[in-house]
Design a protein around this motif. Structure first.
Motif, PDB file in Angstrom:
ATOM      1  N   HIS A  55       0.837  -1.213   0.000  1.00 25.91           N
ATOM      2  CA  HIS A  55       0.000   0.000   0.000  1.00 25.91           C
ATOM      3  C   HIS A  55       0.866   1.255   0.000  1.00 25.91           C
ATOM      4  O   HIS A  55       0.555   2.236  -0.671  1.00 25.91           O
ATOM      5  N   TRP A  56       1.962   1.246   0.799  1.00 28.04           N
ATOM      6  CA  TRP A  56       2.782   2.454   0.931  1.00 28.04           C
ATOM      7  C   TRP A  56       3.317   2.925  -0.413  1.00 28.04           C
ATOM      8  O   TRP A  56       3.319   4.116  -0.702  1.00 28.04           O
ATOM      9  N   ARG A  59       0.378   4.452  -2.468  1.00 29.45           N
ATOM     10  CA  ARG A  59      -0.268   5.692  -2.028  1.00 29.45           C
ATOM     11  C   ARG A  59       0.646   6.905  -2.159  1.00 29.45           C
ATOM     12  O   ARG A  59       0.190   8.036  -2.076  1.00 29.45           O
ATOM     13  N   ILE A  60       1.923   6.684  -2.394  1.00 34.30           N
ATOM     14  CA  ILE A  60       2.792   7.798  -2.755  1.00 34.30           C
ATOM     15  C   ILE A  60       2.388   8.333  -4.141  1.00 34.30           C
ATOM     16  O   ILE A  60       2.473   9.527  -4.409  1.00 34.30           O
ATOM     17  N   ARG A  61       1.916   7.436  -4.978  1.00 31.60           N
ATOM     18  CA  ARG A  61       1.675   7.767  -6.390  1.00 31.60           C
ATOM     19  C   ARG A  61       0.215   7.938  -6.759  1.00 31.60           C
ATOM     20  O   ARG A  61      -0.110   8.561  -7.771  1.00 31.60           O
ATOM     21  N   PHE A  62      -0.681   7.374  -5.953  1.00 28.67           N
ATOM     22  CA  PHE A  62      -2.116   7.431  -6.249  1.00 28.67           C
ATOM     23  C   PHE A  62      -2.906   7.668  -4.972  1.00 28.67           C
ATOM     24  O   PHE A  62      -2.535   7.192  -3.915  1.00 28.67           O
ATOM     25  N   ARG A  63      -4.013   8.394  -5.129  1.00 27.69           N
ATOM     26  CA  ARG A  63      -4.920   8.520  -3.978  1.00 27.69           C
ATOM     27  C   ARG A  63      -5.750   7.245  -3.899  1.00 27.69           C
ATOM     28  O   ARG A  63      -5.961   6.568  -4.905  1.00 27.69           O
ATOM     29  N   CYS A  64      -6.243   6.964  -2.690  1.00 23.73           N
ATOM     30  CA  CYS A  64      -6.994   5.721  -2.455  1.00 23.73           C
ATOM     31  C   CYS A  64      -8.107   5.528  -3.480  1.00 23.73           C
ATOM     32  O   CYS A  64      -8.383   4.423  -3.926  1.00 23.73           O
ATOM     33  N   VAL A  66      -8.454   6.213  -6.537  1.00 22.13           N
ATOM     34  CA  VAL A  66      -8.160   5.748  -7.897  1.00 22.13           C
ATOM     35  C   VAL A  66      -8.432   4.244  -7.991  1.00 22.13           C
ATOM     36  O   VAL A  66      -9.098   3.780  -8.906  1.00 22.13           O
ATOM     37  N   ILE A 101       1.973   2.870 -17.643  1.00 22.49           N
ATOM     38  CA  ILE A 101       2.131   3.557 -16.355  1.00 22.49           C
ATOM     39  C   ILE A 101       3.122   2.788 -15.479  1.00 22.49           C
ATOM     40  O   ILE A 101       3.977   3.378 -14.829  1.00 22.49           O
TER      41      ILE A 101
ATOM     42  N   ASN B  45       3.015   3.510   8.865  1.00 23.70           N
ATOM     43  CA  ASN B  45       4.183   3.539   7.974  1.00 23.70           C
ATOM     44  C   ASN B  45       5.239   4.534   8.437  1.00 23.70           C
ATOM     45  O   ASN B  45       6.199   4.795   7.718  1.00 23.70           O
ATOM     46  N   TRP B  49       0.853  10.998   6.345  1.00 32.92           N
ATOM     47  CA  TRP B  49       0.458  10.996   4.932  1.00 32.92           C
ATOM     48  C   TRP B  49      -0.257  12.281   4.518  1.00 32.92           C
ATOM     49  O   TRP B  49      -0.012  12.803   3.424  1.00 32.92           O
ATOM     50  N   ILE B  58       4.568  14.494  -1.703  1.00 33.60           N
ATOM     51  CA  ILE B  58       4.066  13.485  -2.646  1.00 33.60           C
ATOM     52  C   ILE B  58       2.976  14.140  -3.491  1.00 33.60           C
ATOM     53  O   ILE B  58       2.324  15.090  -3.038  1.00 33.60           O
ATOM     54  N   PRO B  60       0.225  12.348  -5.367  1.00 31.64           N
ATOM     55  CA  PRO B  60      -0.489  11.177  -5.888  1.00 31.64           C
ATOM     56  C   PRO B  60      -1.593  11.576  -6.877  1.00 31.64           C
ATOM     57  O   PRO B  60      -2.290  12.568  -6.665  1.00 31.64           O
ATOM     58  N   ARG B  61      -1.714  10.783  -7.940  1.00 32.57           N
ATOM     59  CA  ARG B  61      -2.738  11.080  -8.947  1.00 32.57           C
ATOM     60  C   ARG B  61      -4.137  11.003  -8.357  1.00 32.57           C
ATOM     61  O   ARG B  61      -4.411  10.171  -7.504  1.00 32.57           O
ATOM     62  N   GLU B  62      -5.022  11.856  -8.906  1.00 27.62           N
ATOM     63  CA  GLU B  62      -6.425  11.887  -8.468  1.00 27.62           C
ATOM     64  C   GLU B  62      -7.272  10.879  -9.227  1.00 27.62           C
ATOM     65  O   GLU B  62      -8.314  10.454  -8.747  1.00 27.62           O
ATOM     66  N   TRP B  98      -8.057  11.979  -0.055  1.00 30.01           N
ATOM     67  CA  TRP B  98      -7.663  10.648  -0.526  1.00 30.01           C
ATOM     68  C   TRP B  98      -8.803   9.873  -1.170  1.00 30.01           C
ATOM     69  O   TRP B  98      -8.594   9.131  -2.119  1.00 30.01           O
ATOM     70  N   LEU B  99      -9.998  10.044  -0.574  1.00 28.90           N
ATOM     71  CA  LEU B  99     -11.106   9.150  -0.904  1.00 28.90           C
ATOM     72  C   LEU B  99     -12.219   9.868  -1.648  1.00 28.90           C
ATOM     73  O   LEU B  99     -12.362  11.088  -1.555  1.00 28.90           O
TER      74      LEU B  99
END
Lengths: 134, 172
Positions: A55-56, A59-64, A66, A101, B45, B49, B58, B60-62, B98-99
């Protein structure tokens, strides 16, 4: 009373010594990174190592949302029936793991890195006795 | 190990889930390399975050293909108004960063403040907030991150305890 207390103190010392010995003799337990997911519903039956999903890293690269809204991954280990054929068709992991990707589905060894015999589940420290259903 | 800021992350080959003999393991990014650069935390972790996202550490893509505008909400909901622990402040902002709304509404929570019967027992079993907290977002050992508003500060008027954002007290 004094004898009794002396005996209990002695027992405490012995217990402490055993504890120190135990910590010294055995390697500290290895822990997965928090929220690592092992996927092994089918992998080993099909002759490959289980998948470890970090997951770590994601989640650096994508939001949940996605993966958990757009791609349709349910938020419960074991609730997603993901076949390699789906991934090759661009569904689930295959939405990114397509050589555009991220690496493509022919790179078996990069995802199937788990220890043989590990059951599916969410791993990592900081467990609290629950959540029981993960 | 344990609860200290600046904790180290185990190498993949020693973490107990990766097979050190698997040929791919040495090609993967190590957690310490990626996470060591981010705002540190004391649990999970060892990364804050939301703070990492806010600071731009960071990006992160949307979305992948979806053209729909991301849906944000930045009000706070106060929960556990009658319990013994400090009141829970649920920040919509940190969650909608995030969600998507559909991740929680309405199958986990009705979208009406006060309409949801929350229980720590259910949460510890991986239900309600425990679908994520205790598994992927900060763990359930961090009581005061949710139970964060002193009852004395609220004094029957939850809106006055707000620290930024509109507060919506749960009715029951």
């Amino acid at each position: 009373m004094t004898i009794c207390r002396g005996f209990r103190q002695g027992a405490n010392v012995v217990a402490l010594a055993l504890l120190v010995l135990a910590i010294g003799c055995f390697a500290l337990p290895a822990w997965a990174e928090y929220a690592d997911v092992v996927l092994n519903k089918r992998a080993e039956k099909e002759g490959v190592r289980p998948v470890v999903f970090p997951h770590w890293f994601h989640r650096i690269r994508f939001r949940c949302k996605v993966c958990h809204a757009e791609l349709g991954f349910k938020m419960r280990v074991g609730a997603n029936d993901v076949l390699m054929s789906d991934i090759i068709d661009g569904k689930f992991c295959g939405a990114c793991h397509n050589n555009e990707i991220a690496w493509g589905p022919e790179r078996c060894d990069l995802c199937h890195t788990g220890k043989p015999g590990l059951p599916s589940g969410i791993y990592g420290g900081h467990e609290t006795g629950g959540p029981g259903r993960w | 190990m344990g609860n200290c800021v600046g904790a180290t992350w185990l190498p993949l080959e020693d973490d107990g889930v990766h097979d050190p003999l698997a040929p791919g393991v040495r090609l993967l990014q190590q957690p310490a390399e990626a996470l060591g650069r981010l705002t540190p935390d004391s649990a999970g972790n060892y990364v804050r975050w939301v703070e990492a996202l806010d600071k731009g550490e960071i990006k992160p893509r949307e979305a992948l293909r979806s053209k729909a505008a991301p849906r944000f909400r930045d009000d706070d909901i106060l929960l556990n108004l009658k319990g013994g622990m400090p009141i829970v402040r649920f920040p919509h902002r940190a969650h909608t960063l995030w969600l998507d709304c559909s991740n929680c509404h309405d199958h986990l929570f009705k979208a009406v403040a006060g309409a949801n019967k929350l229980s720590m027992f259910a949460i510890l079993q991986g239900e309600q907030c425990g679908v994520c907290h205790g598994a992927v977002s900060f763990p359930l050992t961090e009581c005061t991150r949710c139970h964060s508003v002193a009852r004395s500060a609220v004094n029957g008027k939850p809106a006055q305890a707000a620290q930024g954002g509109a507060l919506v007290p749960a009715a029951k």
